[in-house]
Design a protein around this motif. Structure first.
Motif, PDB file in Angstrom:
ATOM      1  N   ARG A 117      -3.943   4.427 -13.704  1.00 48.94           N
ATOM      2  CA  ARG A 117      -4.763   4.108 -14.934  1.00 48.94           C
ATOM      3  C   ARG A 117      -5.322   4.788 -15.661  1.00 48.94           C
TER       4      ARG A 117
ATOM      5  N   PRO B 196      -0.634  -2.620  -9.072  1.00 44.05           N
ATOM      6  CA  PRO B 196      -0.838  -4.300  -9.153  1.00 44.05           C
ATOM      7  C   PRO B 196      -2.368  -4.801  -9.453  1.00 44.05           C
TER       8      PRO B 196
ATOM      9  N   PRO C  30     -15.708  -3.855  -7.817  1.00 46.54           N
ATOM     10  CA  PRO C  30     -14.302  -4.247  -8.823  1.00 46.54           C
ATOM     11  C   PRO C  30     -15.429  -4.273  -9.706  1.00 46.54           C
ATOM     12  N   SER C  31     -15.434  -3.679 -11.260  1.00 47.76           N
ATOM     13  CA  SER C  31     -15.934  -4.549 -12.336  1.00 47.76           C
ATOM     14  C   SER C  31     -16.496  -5.656 -11.697  1.00 47.76           C
TER      15      SER C  31
ATOM     16  N   THR D 248     -19.015   4.437 -14.483  1.00 47.62           N
ATOM     17  CA  THR D 248     -18.386   3.948 -15.327  1.00 47.62           C
ATOM     18  C   THR D 248     -18.468   3.213 -15.973  1.00 47.62           C
TER      19      THR D 248
ATOM     20  N   ILE E 295     -11.496  -1.548  -5.330  1.00 50.65           N
ATOM     21  CA  ILE E 295     -11.479   0.095  -4.567  1.00 50.65           C
ATOM     22  C   ILE E 295     -12.678  -0.100  -4.066  1.00 50.65           C
TER      23      ILE E 295
ATOM     24  N   ARG F 142     -10.918 -13.702  -9.437  1.00 53.70           N
ATOM     25  CA  ARG F 142      -9.668 -12.520  -9.764  1.00 53.70           C
ATOM     26  C   ARG F 142      -8.378 -12.758  -8.335  1.00 53.70           C
TER      27      ARG F 142
ATOM     28  N   HIS G 297     -16.134   1.682  -2.090  1.00 54.92           N
ATOM     29  CA  HIS G 297     -16.347   3.636  -2.946  1.00 54.92           C
ATOM     30  C   HIS G 297     -16.577   3.824  -1.360  1.00 54.92           C
TER      31      HIS G 297
ATOM     32  N   SER H 220      -2.367   1.027   1.817  1.00 57.72           N
ATOM     33  CA  SER H 220      -2.583   2.130   1.113  1.00 57.72           C
ATOM     34  C   SER H 220      -4.366   1.370   0.842  1.00 57.72           C
TER      35      SER H 220
ATOM     36  N   GLU I 212     -13.459   2.898 -17.323  1.00 58.99           N
ATOM     37  CA  GLU I 212     -13.157   2.639 -16.102  1.00 58.99           C
ATOM     38  C   GLU I 212     -12.781   3.928 -15.231  1.00 58.99           C
ATOM     39  N   SER I 213     -13.354   4.373 -14.223  1.00 62.72           N
ATOM     40  CA  SER I 213     -12.116   5.443 -13.398  1.00 62.72           C
ATOM     41  C   SER I 213     -10.621   5.497 -13.137  1.00 62.72           C
TER      42      SER I 213
ATOM     43  N   ASP J   8      -4.643  -8.235  -6.158  1.00 61.34           N
ATOM     44  CA  ASP J   8      -5.032  -7.952  -7.353  1.00 61.34           C
ATOM     45  C   ASP J   8      -5.995  -6.808  -6.390  1.00 61.34           C
ATOM     46  N   PRO J   9      -5.800  -5.894  -5.455  1.00 61.10           N
ATOM     47  CA  PRO J   9      -6.643  -5.021  -4.454  1.00 61.10           C
ATOM     48  C   PRO J   9      -7.795  -3.758  -5.138  1.00 61.10           C
TER      49      PRO J   9
ATOM     50  N   ARG K  70     -12.865   5.950  -4.230  1.00 58.62           N
ATOM     51  CA  ARG K  70     -13.480   6.507  -4.938  1.00 58.62           C
ATOM     52  C   ARG K  70     -15.126   7.044  -4.467  1.00 58.62           C
TER      53      ARG K  70
ATOM     54  N   ALA L 241      -8.015   2.425  -1.775  1.00 56.27           N
ATOM     55  CA  ALA L 241      -8.130   2.740  -3.381  1.00 56.27           C
ATOM     56  C   ALA L 241      -9.605   3.021  -3.140  1.00 56.27           C
TER      57      ALA L 241
END
Ligand code: TXA
Ligand code: MG
Length: 363
Positions: free
Chosen positions: A202, A232, A149-150, A41, A71, A64, A73, A124, A187-188, A68-69, A128, A126
Motif C-alpha cells: 500500500r 487483503p 484500523p483507521s 497518518t 495493524i 469490516r 501498533h 503474518s 495512511e502508513s 481484512d487483517p 507499525r 502487520a
C-alpha cells in the motif's frame, strides 16, 4: 455492542501531553474498551491487540469483514518483537531504524501471542510504531500492543480529525481523543519483506523513493503489480465518498469542446482538481480545489478532509483529477483511484457515460 448516545471526546494536545488523561485512556484499552486516537497518518480505532473480545468489537464497529487483517501498533522494537516470531529480520531492522517511529507498516511473521482474529487467520502480522506523541504515549502507557484500523466505517474516507471519527463511529467508541488534525493525512505505507527484497502493498506517507534509499534494501516491487490478493482488504473501492466519483488524468480530456458533458438543471458535477492547473470546464460544472501541486505534501495532508467536504456538497457526481506525480503523488493517486472505485475515464465519452449513470441513480 454497547453504544454511547453522546460521544465521549477528550482533548489532548500533542504539544503538552496530559498524563492523567492518557492514563485513563490507557486503562480503558487494557480493560478491553475501544479508544479512537490520533496518529501521524490518520485517526485509529484502538483496542488491546491481545484481547479477542475487544478485537471482535472493532470489526463490528467498523462494519469490516473479518477477512481484512488489522495493524498492530507498538511503542518500540521490544514490543514489536513481542508480537512477531523471533527477532526482527535484518532488513526489517534496517527499515525500523530508518523510519520508526513513523508511518511505515511491515508485514512480519506472526508471534503466538497475537490472536488469529487480528491477522484474519494469516501467519503474518502487520506491525507499525507510530510517531504521533499522543499515540506513542497511549501505547506506552497501556503497555500492550494496540490494533488500530483507521477509525472510519469500512470503505468510507479515513478520518484526519476527531470530528470525522465522531461522524462515522462516535456512538461506538468508549473514548475519542481529539488532538486536532493529523500530520500526513494519508495512511502508513505497508510493505512486505523477503530477505532484503521489499514489496510495497500500500502506498502511503513514506515514499518508494525513501524506502529505496535505505542501505541493505532492494525494491522488488514498487506496488505496480500488487493488487488486492496480496494485501487483503485493499479493495478496488475504498476511501470512498458517498457521491458517485470518477477519476481522470490531468489534461486528458478537452472539456470545453466536448458534447454530452453539459448538464440538465437538476444535475451538478464537481471537478476536484488543483489550483495550479484548473481546466476550462463545462459551464454548469463547479471547480473545487484539492490544493496546489506545488506542495504535494499539503495535498496529501488535506486530501481526506477535502474529499469529505466535497462529498457533503451533495453533487450528482464528483470528478477527481489524479496528480500523475511520483513520490507522495502515488499514494494520493492510489486513494483517488480507489475513491472512484477504480473507474478512470480516459475519454470524454467515457466520462459522459459515468455522469449520465450517476444522474440516473441520483435521488
Ligand atoms: O496509517 C495507518 O496505517 C492507519 C493508522 C490508524 O495507523 N491504520 C490503517 O489501518 O490504515 P487499516 O486497517 O485501515 O489498514 C490496514 C492495511 C489493510 O490494507 C490490510 O489489508 C493491511 O494493512 N494488512 C494488515 N495485516 C496484513 C497482513 N498480515 N498481510 C497483508 N496486509 C495486511
Ligand atoms: Mg482503513
Amino acid at each position: 455492542m454497547t453504544t454511547n448516545p453522546r460521544p465521549n471526546v477528550v482533548a489532548i494536545s500533542p504539544l503538552q501531553i496530559d498524563a492523567d488523561l492518557i492514563g485513563t485512556a490507557a486503562r480503558a484499552l487494557r480493560d478491553g474498551q475501544l479508544v479512537a486516537f490520533p496518529t501521524e497518518t490518520v485517526y485509529g480505532l484502538g483496542c488491546n491487540a491481545l484481547d479477542e473480545a475487544a478485537i471482535a468489537k472493532v470489526f463490528a464497529a467498523k462494519g469490516r469483514p473479518s477477512s481484512d487483517p488489522l495493524i498492530v501498533h507498538v511503542d518500540g522494537l521490544e514490543m514489536a518483537e513481542s508480537v512477531i516470531e523471533g527477532p526482527l529480520p535484518p532488513a526489517a531492522k534496517a527499515l525500523a531504524d530508518a523510519f520508526w517511529p513513523g508511518p511505515l507498516t511491515m508485514i512480519l511473521r506472526r508471534g503466538e501471542a497475537v490472536p488469529l482474529a487480528v491477522t484474519s487467520g494469516l501467519d503474518s502480522v502487520a506491525v507499525r510504531c507510530p510517531s504521533h506523541p499522543v499515540a506513542a504515549a497511549l501505547i506506552h502507557g497501556a503497555g500492550i500492543p494496540i490494533t488500530a484500523p483507521s477509525a472510519n466505517r469500512f470503505n468510507h474516507i479515513s478520518p484526519t480529525s476527531a470530528q470525522h471519527v465522531i461522524a462515522d463511529l462516535g456512538h461506538v467508541c468508549d473514548i475519542i481523543i481529539d488532538s486536532g488534525r493529523t500530520d500526513h493525512g494519508l495512511e502508513s505505507t505497508v510493505v512486505t519483506l523477503d530477505g532484503a527484497d521489499v514489496t510495497v502493498l500500500r502506498h502511503g506517507a513514506i515514499t518508494v523513493e525513501q524506502l529505496a534509499s535505505v542501505e541493505g534494501i532492494r525494491i522488488a516491487d514498487d506496488g505496480t503489480s500488487v493488487d488486492s490478493p496480496a494485501s487483503p482488504g485493499h479493495e478496488k473501492r475504498h476511501y470512498s465518498p458517498r457521491t458517485p466519483t470518477v477519476a481522470v488524468r490531468g489534461n486528458s480530456i478537452d472539456f470545453a469542446s466536448t458534447p454530452g458533458l453539459e448538464l440538465g438543471a437538476a444535475t451538478s458535477v464537481i471537478y476536484a482538481g488543483y489550483s495550479d492547473r484548473e481546466p476550462e470546464l463545462p459551464s454548469a460544472w463547479r471547480f473545487e480545489s484539492l490544493g496546489s501541486l506545488a506542495s504535494v505534501e499539503a495535498v496529501g495532508h488535506d486530501l481526506y478532509f477535502e474529499l469529505r467536504r466535497i462529498d457533503a456538497l451533495a453533487a450528482t457526481a464528483i470528478v477527481v483529477e489524479l496528480t500523475g506525480t511520483p513520490g507522495l503523488g502515488r499514494a494520493i493517486d492510489d486513494r483517488l483511484t480507489r475513491a472512484a472505485g477504480s473507474t478512470i475515464a480516459s475519454t470524454s465519452a467515457e466520462l459522459a457515460k459515468v455522469i449520465a449513470e450517476a444522474t440516473a441513480t441520483h435521488d
